[in-house]
Design a protein around this motif. Structure first.
Motif, PDB file in Angstrom:
ATOM      1  N   PRO A  34      40.799 -53.325 -16.717  1.00  0.00           N
ATOM      2  CA  PRO A  34      41.686 -53.314 -15.552  1.00  0.00           C
ATOM      3  C   PRO A  34      41.739 -54.683 -14.873  1.00  0.00           C
ATOM      4  O   PRO A  34      40.710 -55.302 -14.628  1.00  0.00           O
ATOM      5  CB  PRO A  34      41.020 -52.277 -14.623  1.00  0.00           C
ATOM      6  N   TYR A  35      42.945 -55.177 -14.595  1.00  0.00           N
ATOM      7  CA  TYR A  35      43.128 -56.424 -13.846  1.00  0.00           C
ATOM      8  C   TYR A  35      44.569 -56.485 -13.373  1.00  0.00           C
ATOM      9  O   TYR A  35      45.432 -55.772 -13.899  1.00  0.00           O
ATOM     10  CB  TYR A  35      42.814 -57.665 -14.709  1.00  0.00           C
ATOM     11  N   GLU A  36      44.821 -57.319 -12.374  1.00  0.00           N
ATOM     12  CA  GLU A  36      46.207 -57.630 -11.984  1.00  0.00           C
ATOM     13  C   GLU A  36      46.402 -59.135 -11.923  1.00  0.00           C
ATOM     14  O   GLU A  36      47.123 -59.711 -12.705  1.00  0.00           O
ATOM     15  CB  GLU A  36      46.550 -57.004 -10.616  1.00  0.00           C
ATOM     16  N   CYS A  37      45.735 -59.792 -10.923  1.00  0.00           N
ATOM     17  CA  CYS A  37      46.000 -61.216 -10.708  1.00  0.00           C
ATOM     18  C   CYS A  37      45.230 -62.113 -11.677  1.00  0.00           C
ATOM     19  O   CYS A  37      45.684 -63.202 -12.005  1.00  0.00           O
ATOM     20  CB  CYS A  37      45.674 -61.606  -9.267  1.00  0.00           C
ATOM     21  N   GLY A  38      44.052 -61.666 -12.127  1.00  0.00           N
ATOM     22  CA  GLY A  38      43.215 -62.484 -13.007  1.00  0.00           C
ATOM     23  C   GLY A  38      42.604 -63.685 -12.317  1.00  0.00           C
ATOM     24  O   GLY A  38      41.947 -64.514 -12.949  1.00  0.00           O
ATOM     25  N   THR A  39      42.774 -63.800 -10.987  1.00  0.00           N
ATOM     26  CA  THR A  39      42.347 -65.013 -10.284  1.00  0.00           C
ATOM     27  C   THR A  39      41.622 -64.733  -8.953  1.00  0.00           C
ATOM     28  O   THR A  39      41.617 -65.579  -8.063  1.00  0.00           O
ATOM     29  CB  THR A  39      43.553 -65.940 -10.005  1.00  0.00           C
ATOM     30  N   GLY A  40      41.054 -63.544  -8.792  1.00  0.00           N
ATOM     31  CA  GLY A  40      40.133 -63.329  -7.665  1.00  0.00           C
ATOM     32  C   GLY A  40      40.714 -62.768  -6.375  1.00  0.00           C
ATOM     33  O   GLY A  40      39.987 -62.666  -5.393  1.00  0.00           O
ATOM     34  N   THR A  41      41.987 -62.390  -6.371  1.00  0.00           N
ATOM     35  CA  THR A  41      42.546 -61.962  -5.082  1.00  0.00           C
ATOM     36  C   THR A  41      42.769 -60.456  -4.949  1.00  0.00           C
ATOM     37  O   THR A  41      42.689 -59.930  -3.844  1.00  0.00           O
ATOM     38  CB  THR A  41      43.879 -62.686  -4.774  1.00  0.00           C
ATOM     39  N   CYS A  42      43.055 -59.746  -6.030  1.00  0.00           N
ATOM     40  CA  CYS A  42      43.530 -58.357  -5.875  1.00  0.00           C
ATOM     41  C   CYS A  42      42.417 -57.314  -5.862  1.00  0.00           C
ATOM     42  O   CYS A  42      42.608 -56.223  -5.325  1.00  0.00           O
ATOM     43  CB  CYS A  42      44.526 -58.026  -6.982  1.00  0.00           C
ATOM     44  N   GLY A  43      41.277 -57.575  -6.479  1.00  0.00           N
ATOM     45  CA  GLY A  43      40.161 -56.617  -6.512  1.00  0.00           C
ATOM     46  C   GLY A  43      40.268 -55.578  -7.623  1.00  0.00           C
ATOM     47  O   GLY A  43      39.377 -54.737  -7.779  1.00  0.00           O
ATOM     48  N   THR A  44      41.308 -55.613  -8.432  1.00  0.00           N
ATOM     49  CA  THR A  44      41.518 -54.587  -9.470  1.00  0.00           C
ATOM     50  C   THR A  44      40.451 -54.619 -10.568  1.00  0.00           C
ATOM     51  O   THR A  44      40.170 -53.596 -11.193  1.00  0.00           O
ATOM     52  CB  THR A  44      42.921 -54.784 -10.114  1.00  0.00           C
ATOM     53  N   CYS A  45      39.846 -55.781 -10.804  1.00  0.00           N
ATOM     54  CA  CYS A  45      38.886 -55.913 -11.910  1.00  0.00           C
ATOM     55  C   CYS A  45      37.459 -55.587 -11.465  1.00  0.00           C
ATOM     56  O   CYS A  45      36.501 -55.979 -12.129  1.00  0.00           O
ATOM     57  CB  CYS A  45      38.943 -57.324 -12.491  1.00  0.00           C
ATOM     58  N   LYS A  46      37.350 -54.820 -10.382  1.00  0.00           N
ATOM     59  CA  LYS A  46      36.031 -54.426  -9.841  1.00  0.00           C
ATOM     60  C   LYS A  46      35.187 -53.705 -10.904  1.00  0.00           C
ATOM     61  O   LYS A  46      35.705 -52.882 -11.661  1.00  0.00           O
ATOM     62  CB  LYS A  46      36.294 -53.486  -8.665  1.00  0.00           C
ATOM     63  N   ILE A  72      30.968 -56.242  -8.674  1.00  0.00           N
ATOM     64  CA  ILE A  72      31.405 -57.594  -9.051  1.00  0.00           C
ATOM     65  C   ILE A  72      32.911 -57.596  -9.306  1.00  0.00           C
ATOM     66  O   ILE A  72      33.511 -56.542  -9.504  1.00  0.00           O
ATOM     67  CB  ILE A  72      30.687 -58.095 -10.335  1.00  0.00           C
ATOM     68  N   LEU A  73      33.489 -58.782  -9.275  1.00  0.00           N
ATOM     69  CA  LEU A  73      34.852 -58.968  -9.784  1.00  0.00           C
ATOM     70  C   LEU A  73      34.697 -59.570 -11.176  1.00  0.00           C
ATOM     71  O   LEU A  73      34.135 -60.669 -11.311  1.00  0.00           O
ATOM     72  CB  LEU A  73      35.637 -59.944  -8.907  1.00  0.00           C
ATOM     73  N   MET A  74      35.156 -58.865 -12.183  1.00  0.00           N
ATOM     74  CA  MET A  74      34.941 -59.383 -13.545  1.00  0.00           C
ATOM     75  C   MET A  74      35.624 -60.724 -13.751  1.00  0.00           C
ATOM     76  O   MET A  74      35.146 -61.554 -14.515  1.00  0.00           O
ATOM     77  CB  MET A  74      35.441 -58.361 -14.574  1.00  0.00           C
ATOM     78  N   CYS A  75      36.754 -60.965 -13.044  1.00  0.00           N
ATOM     79  CA  CYS A  75      37.479 -62.231 -13.260  1.00  0.00           C
ATOM     80  C   CYS A  75      36.776 -63.419 -12.618  1.00  0.00           C
ATOM     81  O   CYS A  75      37.197 -64.553 -12.819  1.00  0.00           O
ATOM     82  CB  CYS A  75      38.923 -62.145 -12.790  1.00  0.00           C
ATOM     83  N   GLN A  76      35.742 -63.163 -11.810  1.00  0.00           N
ATOM     84  CA  GLN A  76      35.003 -64.263 -11.171  1.00  0.00           C
ATOM     85  C   GLN A  76      33.548 -64.299 -11.614  1.00  0.00           C
ATOM     86  O   GLN A  76      32.786 -65.140 -11.146  1.00  0.00           O
ATOM     87  CB  GLN A  76      35.068 -64.129  -9.638  1.00  0.00           C
TER      88      GLN A  76
END
Ligand SMILES: Cc1cc2nc3c(=O)[nH]c(=O)nc-3n(C[C@H](O)[C@H](O)[C@H](O)COP(=O)(O)OP(=O)(O)OC[C@H]3O[C@@H](n4cnc5c(N)ncnc54)[C@H](O)[C@@H]3O)c2cc1C
Ligand code: FES
Length: 345
Positions: A34-46, A72-76
């Motif tokens: 799961p992801y949306e922005c891929g850059t730390g802003t949306c929280g979808t990759c929790k 965690i945020l996987m994208c960060q």
């Protein structure tokens, strides 16, 4: 490093390189995380850290707001050794396609101003890349922390050159750098293609594309793909492009070329939010309709009674996309499965 990701009781193992975040490593291995922005802003990759040591590339990322200790945020998140994470969603393997996300090298070949604060950027890739219309890349440049997402404007199979359109954000580190001197010739790193706001000609529905400012980027790729497939011979396409004033309009020639190929099927409306439509300006662009107001409101008025059998796309600044989503759900009565969007946060 080895990462074990557990999703609804099912374990998936993949390799994560030094300095690579867990999201990109998992996507690269073929998992539909799961992801949306891929850059730390949306929280979808929790996700939740189950074991092991990790570090955050950007501890102040807005996506952390509201997360619990241990989340965690996987994208960060960078793995400092073998680790395990748990995702509270079913995670399937992506079908084998030619457009799997990967790390790519590229050189900024050309930058050209379109308006006082919007520029196009052309990048030459080290190797060809395949992607779906509407997708984006995360770009990283030397000396700037973190990646920034930018949607491809062009749609070509196995492209060797990617076109982007960038709006300068006052005080924004990446966009101000892109608008400065000496950018052409710089080597950048890309990760992608990414994004779910994609179009494929087998969709079989009318298209409504609602873009604010540089949100037009992915819409150009979608309309280009649809045009190449002669999609508008069978279906209707409605593009609503919101800019502040007539001076902020760009891609007018490109949009005219697209409508010229399918005059019956593709309809372009320009929404001006900050000034009335000057009749002389409208007369310069007889191929377009014009409306005064926010783009979601102009689209709502124009689409009344035409929302049946529609797939809608929205992209641009987050408040514009949020207002558009409300309009599509409440006034358009679209199901969320028929709406795709990118918030340019
Ligand atoms: C899916 C998507 C597609 C987009 N497509 C486009 C497009 O086609 N054209 C366009 O103009 N804009 C697009 N954007 C917006 C773009 O990604 C940038 O947010 C914008 O250019 C402003 O970047 P900046 O560095 O100038 O501003 P800044 O305010 O400096 O940074 C903005 C963003 O950069 C990231 N970031 C900032 N600091 C850090 C850090 N220390 N570590 C890690 N990450 C950090 C965050 O995502 C943050 O929201 C898109 C955004 C998304 C999510
Ligand atoms: S995908 Fe990680 S915060 Fe948006």
């Amino acid at each position: 490093m080895n990462v074990v990701l557990t999703a609804r009781g099912e374990a998936h193992a993949f390799e994560c390189s030094v300095g690579e975040n867990i999201l990109y490593a998992g996507l690269r291995s073929g998992l539909a995380l799961p992801y949306e922005c891929g850059t730390g802003t949306c929280g979808t990759c929790k996700a939740r850290l189950a074991f092991g040591e990790t570090a955050s590339a950007w501890p102040e990322a807005p996506g952390y707001v509201g997360l619990k200790p241990g989340d965690i945020l996987m994208c960060q998140t960078l793995a400092a050794g073998d680790c395990g994470v748990e995702v509270n969603a079913a995670v399937a393997r992506m079908p084998e396609t030619s457009s799997a996300p990967a790390h790519l090298g590229a050189v900024i070949r050309r930058r050209a101003m379109l308006t006082h604060d919007v520029a196009t950027l052309d990048l030459d890739l080290d190797e060809p890349v395949d992607f779906e219309a509407g997708q984006f890349m995360v770009m990283t440049a030397p000396g700037i922390t973190g990646g920034r997402a930018y949607s491809m404007v062009n749609y070509d199979r196995w492209a060797t050159r990617l076109h982007f359109v960038i709006k300068e954000k006052p005080g924004g580190r990446f966009s101000e750098w892109l608008f400065g001197d000496g950018v052409e010739g710089t080597r950048v790193h890309l990760f992608g293609p990414l994004g779910h706001a994609t179009f494929s000609p087998d969709l079989g529905k009318n298209l409504v594309c609602i873009a604010g400012g540089s949100g037009i980027a992915g819409m150009m790729a979608i309309l280009s793909c649809a045009g190449q497939a002669r999609y508008f011979d069978e279906h209707q396409g409605y593009l609503f492009f919101g800019v502040r004033t007539g001076r902020d309009l760009f891609f007018a020639d490109e949009l005219k070329a697209l409508t010229a190929k399918c005059p019956e099927g593709l309809h372009v409306t320009i929404a001006l939010s900050d000034e009335d439509v000057d009749p002389a300006f409208a007369a310069e662009h007889p191929e377009f309709a014009f409306g005064k107001g926010f783009v979601h409101a102009v689209a709502a008025a124009s689409m009344k009674g035409k929302f049946g059998a529609v797939r809608a796309y929205a992209a641009g600044p987050p408040p514009m996309v949020s207002a558009t989503l409300r309009m599509l759900l409440i006034e358009g009565k679209l199901k969320s499965a028929d709406i795709r969007y990118d918030k340019f946060s």
